[in-house]
Design a protein around this motif. Structure first.
Motif, PDB file in Angstrom:
ATOM      1  N   ALA A   1      -7.361 -71.028 110.529  1.00 12.82           N
ATOM      2  CA  ALA A   1      -6.101 -70.375 110.198  1.00 12.82           C
ATOM      3  C   ALA A   1      -5.586 -70.862 108.850  1.00 12.82           C
ATOM      4  CB  ALA A   1      -5.071 -70.639 111.287  1.00 12.82           C
ATOM      5  N   SER A   2      -5.727 -72.170 108.575  1.00  6.42           N
ATOM      6  CA  SER A   2      -5.256 -72.741 107.326  1.00  6.42           C
ATOM      7  C   SER A   2      -6.051 -72.201 106.142  1.00  6.42           C
ATOM      8  CB  SER A   2      -5.383 -74.265 107.385  1.00  6.42           C
ATOM      9  OG  SER A   2      -5.001 -74.838 106.169  1.00  6.42           O
ATOM     10  N   GLU A   3      -7.357 -72.105 106.311  1.00 12.46           N
ATOM     11  CA  GLU A   3      -8.202 -71.579 105.238  1.00 12.46           C
ATOM     12  C   GLU A   3      -7.883 -70.115 104.963  1.00 12.46           C
ATOM     13  OE1 GLU A   3     -12.071 -72.364 106.667  1.00 12.46           O
ATOM     14  OE2 GLU A   3     -11.927 -74.535 106.363  1.00 12.46           O
TER      15      GLU A   3
ATOM     16  N   GLU B   1      -5.260 -66.094 101.365  1.00 10.58           N
ATOM     17  CA  GLU B   1      -4.233 -65.051 101.213  1.00 10.58           C
ATOM     18  C   GLU B   1      -3.235 -65.433 100.125  1.00 10.58           C
ATOM     19  OE1 GLU B   1      -0.598 -63.028 103.824  1.00 10.58           O
ATOM     20  OE2 GLU B   1      -2.074 -64.313 104.810  1.00 10.58           O
ATOM     21  N   LEU B   2      -2.822 -66.701 100.133  1.00  5.46           N
ATOM     22  CA  LEU B   2      -1.860 -67.168  99.139  1.00  5.46           C
ATOM     23  C   LEU B   2      -2.470 -67.165  97.737  1.00  5.46           C
ATOM     24  CD1 LEU B   2       0.937 -68.303  98.601  1.00  5.46           C
ATOM     25  CD2 LEU B   2       0.041 -70.595  99.082  1.00  5.46           C
ATOM     26  N   ALA B   3      -3.730 -67.560  97.657  1.00  5.10           N
ATOM     27  CA  ALA B   3      -4.407 -67.582  96.357  1.00  5.10           C
ATOM     28  C   ALA B   3      -4.475 -66.188  95.755  1.00  5.10           C
ATOM     29  CB  ALA B   3      -5.806 -68.173  96.504  1.00  5.10           C
ATOM     30  N   ARG B   4      -4.785 -65.200  96.607  1.00  9.16           N
ATOM     31  CA  ARG B   4      -4.833 -63.809  96.119  1.00  9.16           C
ATOM     32  C   ARG B   4      -3.460 -63.353  95.636  1.00  9.16           C
ATOM     33  NH1 ARG B   4      -8.196 -63.280 100.848  1.00  9.16           N
ATOM     34  NH2 ARG B   4     -10.398 -63.096 100.215  1.00  9.16           N
TER      35      ARG B   4
ATOM     36  N   GLU C   1      -2.520 -62.066  91.865  1.00  5.73           N
ATOM     37  CA  GLU C   1      -1.932 -60.738  91.669  1.00  5.73           C
ATOM     38  C   GLU C   1      -0.583 -60.828  90.963  1.00  5.73           C
ATOM     39  OE1 GLU C   1      -1.884 -59.108  95.574  1.00  5.73           O
ATOM     40  OE2 GLU C   1      -4.058 -58.747  95.630  1.00  5.73           O
ATOM     41  N   LEU C   2       0.229 -61.812  91.365  1.00  8.05           N
ATOM     42  CA  LEU C   2       1.532 -61.991  90.726  1.00  8.05           C
ATOM     43  C   LEU C   2       1.378 -62.339  89.245  1.00  8.05           C
ATOM     44  CD1 LEU C   2       3.611 -63.938  93.417  1.00  8.05           C
ATOM     45  CD2 LEU C   2       4.286 -61.802  92.302  1.00  8.05           C
ATOM     46  N   GLU C   3       0.457 -63.258  88.953  1.00 11.45           N
ATOM     47  CA  GLU C   3       0.275 -63.658  87.563  1.00 11.45           C
ATOM     48  C   GLU C   3      -0.326 -62.526  86.734  1.00 11.45           C
ATOM     49  OE1 GLU C   3      -1.299 -67.469  86.797  1.00 11.45           O
ATOM     50  OE2 GLU C   3       0.064 -68.479  88.182  1.00 11.45           O
ATOM     51  N   ALA C   4      -1.244 -61.756  87.346  1.00 17.72           N
ATOM     52  CA  ALA C   4      -1.815 -60.605  86.631  1.00 17.72           C
ATOM     53  C   ALA C   4      -0.727 -59.577  86.325  1.00 17.72           C
ATOM     54  CB  ALA C   4      -2.925 -59.977  87.462  1.00 17.72           C
ATOM     55  N   ASP C   5       0.167 -59.336  87.283  1.00 19.13           N
ATOM     56  CA  ASP C   5       1.276 -58.398  87.066  1.00 19.13           C
ATOM     57  C   ASP C   5       2.193 -58.889  85.947  1.00 19.13           C
ATOM     58  OD1 ASP C   5       0.364 -56.707  89.036  1.00 19.13           O
ATOM     59  OD2 ASP C   5       1.706 -57.489  90.597  1.00 19.13           O
TER      60      ASP C   5
ATOM     61  N   GLU D   1       8.137 -66.569  89.700  1.00 14.28           N
ATOM     62  CA  GLU D   1       7.013 -67.488  89.598  1.00 14.28           C
ATOM     63  C   GLU D   1       6.058 -67.239  90.760  1.00 14.28           C
ATOM     64  OE1 GLU D   1       6.460 -69.170  87.082  1.00 14.28           O
ATOM     65  OE2 GLU D   1       8.346 -69.766  86.143  1.00 14.28           O
ATOM     66  N   ALA D   2       4.795 -67.557  90.559  1.00 12.51           N
ATOM     67  CA  ALA D   2       3.814 -67.394  91.635  1.00 12.51           C
ATOM     68  C   ALA D   2       3.967 -68.470  92.701  1.00 12.51           C
ATOM     69  CB  ALA D   2       2.397 -67.432  91.066  1.00 12.51           C
TER      70      ALA D   2
END
Length: 333
Positions: free
Chosen positions: A11-13, A18-21, A25-29, A156-157
């Motif tokens: 579950a942690s992995e 999910e958080l990494a994606r 995505e936030l930084e790309a935006d 911020e991401a």
């Protein structure tokens, strides 16, 4: 020590992925949003840097300082002289590094960083143009600048919306955009880049010439066209380049005999004691001049699918030789 629960680990992995994606995505935006905001301010900053007769002095505190260091390095390596000055040190003597011909590029997400604002009056007194990159166009730093590049982000991401993440990525990307725009305007070439990076493989390809790499004199394997194969093989073995040049009485190259030719010769059951090398050599081999760049020679060897190259003068006389191992040792490959 508590034992690890495999189910919790999965579950942690999953959550980490999910958080990494989401972060990416936030930084790309955030970077994508910058393009829509480019306009007159960027054009002014570009013109100021292009007209600069000195250097671009890049400054910033904390995370902005780390980004400022990278922006300065990128500018310097792409044709715009630049270096980083720590704003805290600047007010304690390092401001003397700035001359009236320079430009100051100040980075601060808030636009209110104390150490940066402290040196603004000194920059103004020097009459030095000021460019800022801030996340707040109405900030003190932005208002003081001749041109402000808006690097604000929606958030911020960082899940807490605190750690500089999207904002530093956006600032870094804006620095790259400015550096590349200047690079293009200056007509900066691969050769110019190589001169700034002589230790890299690109620098070696574009700065080294074949006369810097080639074997010459007695190190060059060569035989006459009438030499028996046995003696040609001994010459190849002594010189260790995997080939021998075949020359005429005036030392002009007429052929080459390589390890590949030897394998083909053995398939034909040729008598190596009596057969002259002229009957088995590759006639009219590819040659190069000593002033050819190593990168150009490498492309020639790759295109022709050859591992050895003979170097000749303007009259076709043999003066050197090299093989792919020489390219590898020089770091060209």
């Amino acid at each position: 020590m508590a034992s690890r629960n495999p189910d919790n680990a999965v579950a942690s992995e999953s959550k980490a992925l999910e958080l990494a994606r989401e972060v990416l995505e936030l930084e790309a935006d955030s970077v994508r949003d910058l393009a829509a905001r480019l306009g007159e301010e960027f054009a002014t900053a570009w013109r100021i840097c292009l007209d600069c007769q000195g250097r671009v002095i890049v400054t910033g505190m904390g995370k902005s300082g780390h980004i400022a260091g990278k922006v300065a390095a990128t500018l310097a390596s792409t044709g715009t002289p630049a270096f980083f000055v720590h704003p805290g040190e600047a007010s304690h003597g390092d401001l003397g590094m700035i001359t009236g011909e320079d430009v100051v590029l100040a980075l601060s997400n808030s636009g209110e960083t104390g150490e940066v604002l402290t040196i603004l009056p000194l920059i103004k007194r020097l009459g030095v143009p000021l460019i800022s990159m801030t996340g707040r166009p109405d900030s003190t730093l932005a208002r003081a600048a001749n041109a402000n590049l808006d690097v604000s982000v929606a958030r911020e991401a960082c899940p807490l919306n605190l750690a500089p993440t999207s904002s530093t990525t956006a600032t870094l990307a804006m620095g790259d955009a400015l550096a590349v725009a200047l690079l293009e305007s200056r007509g900066f070439t691969q050769e110019d880049f190589a001169r700034s990076h002589p230790g890299g493989s690109l620098g070696r390809r574009l700065l080294l010439q074949l006369d810097d790499l080639m074997h010459s004199g007695d190190e060059v394997p060569k035989v006459n066209a009438d030499t028996p194969m046995r003696e040609a093989l001994l010459e190849m073995t002594r010189k260790g380049l995997g080939m021998t040049a075949v020359v005429d009485d005036e030392n002009r190259v007429v052929g080459i005999f390589t390890d590949g030719d030897l394998r083909r010769t053995l398939d034909r059951l040729v008598d190596v004691h009596s057969t002259p090398v002229r009957e088995l050599m590759t006639a009219g081999p590819k040659t190069a001049r000593p002033d050819m760049l190593a990168g150009e020679a490498l492309r020639l060897m790759e295109t022709q699918r050859i591992n050895q190259l003979l170097i000749t003068d303007a009259d076709g006389r043999l003066i050197g030789a090299l093989n792919m191992h020489d390219m590898l040792r020089a770091g060209v490959v």
